[in-house]
Design a protein around this motif. Structure first.
Motif, mmCIF file in Angstrom:
data_model
loop_
_atom_site.group_PDB
_atom_site.id
_atom_site.type_symbol
_atom_site.label_atom_id
_atom_site.label_comp_id
_atom_site.label_asym_id
_atom_site.label_seq_id
_atom_site.Cartn_x
_atom_site.Cartn_y
_atom_site.Cartn_z
ATOM 1 N N ARG A 1 -11.260 1.946 4.002
ATOM 2 C CA ARG A 1 -10.127 2.762 3.539
ATOM 3 C C ARG A 1 -8.827 1.992 3.774
ATOM 4 N NH1 ARG A 1 -10.169 9.147 3.995
ATOM 5 N NH2 ARG A 1 -11.321 8.723 2.079
ATOM 6 N N GLU A 2 -8.011 1.913 2.744
ATOM 7 C CA GLU A 2 -6.803 1.073 2.779
ATOM 8 C C GLU A 2 -5.527 1.908 2.627
ATOM 9 O OE1 GLU A 2 -6.341 -2.457 -0.077
ATOM 10 O OE2 GLU A 2 -5.059 -0.893 -0.926
ATOM 11 N N TRP A 3 -4.549 1.643 3.498
ATOM 12 C CA TRP A 3 -3.196 2.168 3.361
ATOM 13 C C TRP A 3 -2.246 0.975 3.234
ATOM 14 C CZ3 TRP A 3 -6.676 4.521 6.596
ATOM 15 C CH2 TRP A 3 -6.824 5.907 6.506
ATOM 16 N N CYS A 4 -1.227 1.114 2.392
ATOM 17 C CA CYS A 4 -0.258 0.021 2.198
ATOM 18 C C CYS A 4 1.131 0.453 2.661
ATOM 19 C CB CYS A 4 -0.176 -0.380 0.724
ATOM 20 S SG CYS A 4 -1.658 -1.147 0.087
ATOM 21 N N PHE A 5 1.874 -0.491 3.235
ATOM 22 C CA PHE A 5 3.284 -0.307 3.543
ATOM 23 C C PHE A 5 4.065 -1.080 2.491
ATOM 24 C CE2 PHE A 5 1.087 0.507 7.439
ATOM 25 C CZ PHE A 5 1.814 1.513 8.071
ATOM 26 N N ALA A 6 4.721 -0.350 1.592
ATOM 27 C CA ALA A 6 5.394 -0.979 0.457
ATOM 28 C C ALA A 6 6.784 -1.469 0.838
ATOM 29 C CB ALA A 6 5.496 0.022 -0.698
ATOM 30 N N CYS B 1 2.185 -5.855 -1.017
ATOM 31 C CA CYS B 1 2.776 -4.989 0.002
ATOM 32 C C CYS B 1 3.274 -5.817 1.180
ATOM 33 C CB CYS B 1 1.755 -3.954 0.477
ATOM 34 S SG CYS B 1 0.240 -4.650 1.172
ATOM 35 N N ALA B 2 4.038 -5.170 2.050
ATOM 36 C CA ALA B 2 4.537 -5.843 3.243
ATOM 37 C C ALA B 2 3.448 -5.961 4.298
ATOM 38 C CB ALA B 2 5.732 -5.075 3.814
ATOM 39 N N LEU B 3 2.565 -4.983 4.340
ATOM 40 C CA LEU B 3 1.493 -4.955 5.330
ATOM 41 C C LEU B 3 0.488 -3.894 4.902
ATOM 42 C CD1 LEU B 3 1.758 -5.103 9.150
ATOM 43 C CD2 LEU B 3 0.795 -3.031 8.190
#
Length: 345
Positions: free
Chosen positions: A201-206, A79-81
């Motif tokens: 808990r993880e969120w991704c910026f694709a 991912c980007a971030l």
């Protein structure tokens, strides 16, 4: 000050917590309602024509180089971030009614315990990213302090505080690298009797993901050139693992008590990687030459990043603002009533 019975001290404490929490909810509700109105009243601009120095709303896709993406520590996705939120399980001390006068507990149930997850810290993998809206210019988004309102699932990892040393190596390394950002959380094993449950808990910026950004658009662009983790640094990382038993234990993927060649190489790579090196020198110079504005946290301005459609975002913020504006005073009044009823019984 007279010595008060334990039950009485607990009643006073819980009532004060309820009053403060109610006031805080009421205040944050109005703040979110203000943000909702700003979103509704701010037209979407193109990056190349947006008015720098004011609230600006843009929509664009995340720019990332395929060979410079970071690996999300929980899902393993490139991912980007990524954004990690650290939550602690807070067990409620009471459940149901106490002397037929206490509040009904509305928390979750975890095993035999009733309680809720409370966020204690959060961080992003690096400073931010660029977005492009095909207007001939791009914008830099520095994510620190932003309100992230995402649509979509998360990747979660749960672990007790007495088992941090056996945590997945990539997550452990990510937490260790960002320990200065999460000082309210200590990555250190606790005693078994003092163990606490945590959820990461993880969120991704694709790359290429369409994002909505609202915030103060500045023009003070200062580009930091990426630092490369060269061979020299890689060898130093490998040597550090050989000398440190805790690092060896962390990167021992199959838990056989020793590091094989591939485990050592992977551990050294994780130590040597600089997560902020998302862009090559050439790409960074290209992006900087086309950057019209920089979004970052400024006091007095809302700063929102979301992958939702604007209508969905407005609805989501409005719903929670209404809940807080009405729920805050109700909680405050209920807490005062609870305290009064205890003394008037």
């Amino acid at each position: 000050m007279p010595n008060l019975p334990k039950d009485e001290l607990e009643v006073i404490f819980l009532s004060l917590v309820g009053v403060v929490a109610g006031i805080f909810l009421f205040w944050t509700g109005f703040r979110e309602l203000k943000a909702k109105r700003i979103i509704q009243n701010t037209p979407t601009s193109k990056i190349n024509t947006g008015a720098v120095g004011t609230n600006v709303e843009v929509k664009g896709r995340v720019i990332a180089e395929k060979d410079k993406m970071v690996r999300a520590p929980i899902s393993g996705k490139p991912c980007a971030l990524y954004h990690i939120e650290i939550q602690k399980w807070k067990r409620d001390r009471r459940s149901g009614f106490n002397r037929n006068r206490s509040f009904i507990n509305m928390g979750e149930r975890r095993g035999w315990q009733r309680g809720r997850w409370v966020t204690v810290a959060k961080y992003f993998s690096d400073d931010g990213f660029y977005i492009d809206d095909d207007s001939g210019a791009n914008a830099m988004v520095l994510v620190e302090g932003a309100t992230v309102n995402r649509n979509g699932g998360t990747s979660d990892y749960e672990c007790s505080s007495n088992e941090f040393s056996t945590m997945d190596p990539e997550l452990y390394q990510s937490l260790d690298q960002n320990k200065k950002k999460i000082r309210s959380f200590k990555l250190k094993d606790s005693a078994w009797l003092l163990s606490t449950d945590y959820r990461f808990r993880e969120w991704c910026f694709a790359p290429g993901e369409q994002l909505y950004v609202l915030g103060h658009a500045g023009s003070n662009l200062k580009v930091k050139r990426p630092k490369k983790a060269g061979v020299k640094f890689f060898l130093k990382a490998k040597e550090a693992i050989r000398k440190n038993k805790e690092l060896q234990k962390r990167f021992d993927a199959n838990k056989d008590g020793k590091l094989d060649y591939y485990e050592l190489e992977r551990g050294a790579q994780l130590l040597a990687e600089k997560l902020s090196a998302k862009y090559s020198k050439e790409k960074l110079e290209e992006l900087a030459s086309k950057t019209k504005m920089v979004f970052k946290k400024e006091n007095g301005y809302p700063f929102i990043i979301s992958n939702r459609h604007e209508e969905d975002l407005v609805s989501n913020i409005g719903t929670w603002a209404t809940v807080k504006i009405w729920g805050g005073p109700i909680l405050t009044v209920a807490s005062v009533a609870y305290l009064c009823s205890y003394y008037l019984k």
